[in-house]
Design an enzyme around this catalytic site. Structure first.
Site, mmCIF file in Angstrom:
data_model
loop_
_atom_site.group_PDB
_atom_site.id
_atom_site.type_symbol
_atom_site.label_atom_id
_atom_site.label_comp_id
_atom_site.label_asym_id
_atom_site.label_seq_id
_atom_site.Cartn_x
_atom_site.Cartn_y
_atom_site.Cartn_z
ATOM 1 N N LEU A 51 -4.329 -5.366 -3.974
ATOM 2 C CA LEU A 51 -4.003 -5.226 -2.508
ATOM 3 C C LEU A 51 -5.181 -5.831 -1.614
ATOM 4 O O LEU A 51 -6.373 -5.935 -1.859
ATOM 5 C CB LEU A 51 -4.479 -3.809 -2.084
ATOM 6 C CG LEU A 51 -4.264 -3.297 -0.668
ATOM 7 C CD1 LEU A 51 -2.727 -2.798 -0.412
ATOM 8 C CD2 LEU A 51 -5.059 -1.704 -0.559
ATOM 9 N N GLU A 82 -8.939 -6.427 -9.510
ATOM 10 C CA GLU A 82 -9.334 -5.636 -8.586
ATOM 11 C C GLU A 82 -9.684 -4.210 -9.054
ATOM 12 O O GLU A 82 -9.667 -4.213 -10.225
ATOM 13 C CB GLU A 82 -8.368 -5.528 -7.282
ATOM 14 C CG GLU A 82 -7.188 -4.828 -7.861
ATOM 15 C CD GLU A 82 -6.285 -4.547 -6.437
ATOM 16 O OE1 GLU A 82 -6.930 -4.322 -5.105
ATOM 17 O OE2 GLU A 82 -5.170 -4.096 -6.476
ATOM 18 N N LYS A 114 0.794 -1.338 -0.101
ATOM 19 C CA LYS A 114 -0.004 -0.053 -0.167
ATOM 20 C C LYS A 114 0.810 1.255 0.141
ATOM 21 O O LYS A 114 1.212 1.980 1.045
ATOM 22 C CB LYS A 114 -0.979 -0.181 1.334
ATOM 23 C CG LYS A 114 -2.107 0.797 1.032
ATOM 24 C CD LYS A 114 -3.273 0.609 1.867
ATOM 25 C CE LYS A 114 -4.468 1.625 2.027
ATOM 26 N NZ LYS A 114 -5.165 1.891 0.853
HETATM 27 C C1 LIG Z 1 -6.090 -0.776 -5.135
HETATM 28 C C2 LIG Z 1 -7.027 -0.936 -3.963
HETATM 29 N N1 LIG Z 1 -7.539 -2.172 -3.785
HETATM 30 C C3 LIG Z 1 -8.361 -2.417 -2.645
HETATM 31 C C4 LIG Z 1 -8.621 -1.776 -1.602
HETATM 32 C C5 LIG Z 1 -9.510 -1.894 -0.529
HETATM 33 O O1 LIG Z 1 -8.686 -1.962 0.737
HETATM 34 P P1 LIG Z 1 -9.355 -1.845 2.239
HETATM 35 O O2 LIG Z 1 -10.589 -2.665 1.976
HETATM 36 O O3 LIG Z 1 -8.157 -2.321 2.998
HETATM 37 O O4 LIG Z 1 -9.685 -0.238 2.107
HETATM 38 C C6 LIG Z 1 -7.967 -0.170 -1.623
HETATM 39 C C7 LIG Z 1 -8.301 0.723 -0.926
HETATM 40 O O5 LIG Z 1 -7.934 1.790 -0.822
HETATM 41 C C8 LIG Z 1 -7.300 0.001 -2.978
HETATM 42 O O6 LIG Z 1 -6.595 1.181 -3.386
#
Ligand SMILES: Cc1ncc(COP(=O)(O)O)c(C=O)c1O
Length: 286
Positions: free
Chosen positions: A201, A177, A145
């Site tokens: 992610l 995603e 991240k």
């Molecule tokens: C690329 C990406 N995938 C998935 C997510 C979802 O992650 P989370 O549920 O931990 O917010 C995010 C959230 O910012 C993201 O930027």
């Protein structure tokens, strides 16, 4: 608004970071977004574990500026007027003369602030989005991240310019995603989502939704749908800390499933997520 910067609590207007900060110069930086309901942090431990994993993955040494994040997060969460919002945490490799190699012993830059939730989503449209399919132009470590988000920025802008809210990202014919979310699709009688790997992610909301699906007896397969499977899906939805659980009603302008309306699996999971949030708010779950 008070923000946290390198151990100090400062009004946002007077918080400053060096122009030589590597977060600014190289995007050499990682971050987290933690949802807060009723001043309580949803899955804080998982978010902080992911922050640590991101730091480890990019070789950041936390001893270069130790911090007890739970204390910082608790204080930030208390400042949210309605009790609901998100916490933003960022760690950069610090300020140093510009060269790519890691600087020796530069203290990390630590920044965090709380952002109130604009308003609790109400009505069916509040949990609906439209999407377009885009080539996944990101790098090969999407599990980190990092604030190096130029590809995600371009992808979201492309979605907006095509009249949609989110870009669903296709790599090697798999929809892994979204640009800012994880993706789920009802393919046949199974809920499909990409497995954890370097290509996505690992969303904390995704994990919560997988747990809720298990509790509801919804069969899940962690395998990314192909482009064709996604276009034939009966339901598609996305998850993220900011959007929570949102139904994708249209992809590339075409209605998803049965006329682009929220499907039954989405509705069950959305409702379970609302209950989960209430339990977080009451301190009964984390
Ligand atoms: C690329 C990406 N995938 C998935 C997510 C979802 O992650 P989370 O549920 O931990 O917010 C995010 C959230 O910012 C993201 O930027």
């Amino acid at each position: 608004m008070l923000v946290y910067l390198n151990g100090d609590w400062i009004p946002a207007d007077s918080a400053h970071v060096s122009v030589f900060d590597r977060g600014f110069i190289f995007g050499d930086s990682v971050y987290e977004v933690i949802p807060v309901y009723g001043h309580r942090r949803l899955r804080e431990a998982a978010h902080l574990a992911r922050l640590k994993a991101s730091m480890t993955a990019v070789g950041m040494d936390e001893r270069l500026r130790p911090v007890h994040w739970p204390t910082v997060c608790a204080r930030l969460a208390e400042t949210l007027p309605s009790g609901d919002g998100t916490l933003y945490l960022q760690v950069t490799r610090g300020a140093a003369p510009r060269q790519h190699a890691f600087p020796a012993n530069a203290p990390l830059t630590l920044f965090a602030y709380a952002r109130p939730r604009v308003s609790e989503p109400t009505g069916s449209a509040a949990c609906e989005v439209t999407a377009v399919l885009c080539d996944d132009i990101r790098w090969a470590r999407c599990d980190i991240k990092t604030t190096s988000l130029i590809a995600n920025v371009l992808l979201v802008q492309e979605a907006l310019s095509r009249g949609a809210d989110e870009a669903l990202l296709v790599r090697d014919d798999r929809v892994n995603e979204g640009a800012v979310s994880n993706v789920f699709a009802m393919c046949g009688d199974r809920l499909r989502t990409a497995p954890r790997s370097h290509l996505i992610l690992g969303g904390i909301t995704r994990d919560v939704v997988l747990e809720l699906a298990a509790g509801l007896g919804i069969a899940v397969e962690e395998r990314a749908p192909s482009r064709t499977e996604l276009s034939g899906a009966r339901e598609v939805f996305i998850t993220s800390s900011s959007r929570e659980v949102a139904a994708v009603t249209h992809i590339d302008g075409r209605p998803v499933g049965d006329g682009g309306v929220q499907g039954p699996v989405f509705r069950r999971l959305h409702s379970a997520f609302q209950t989960f949030k209430e339990e977080v708010r009451m301190g009964r779950r984390m």
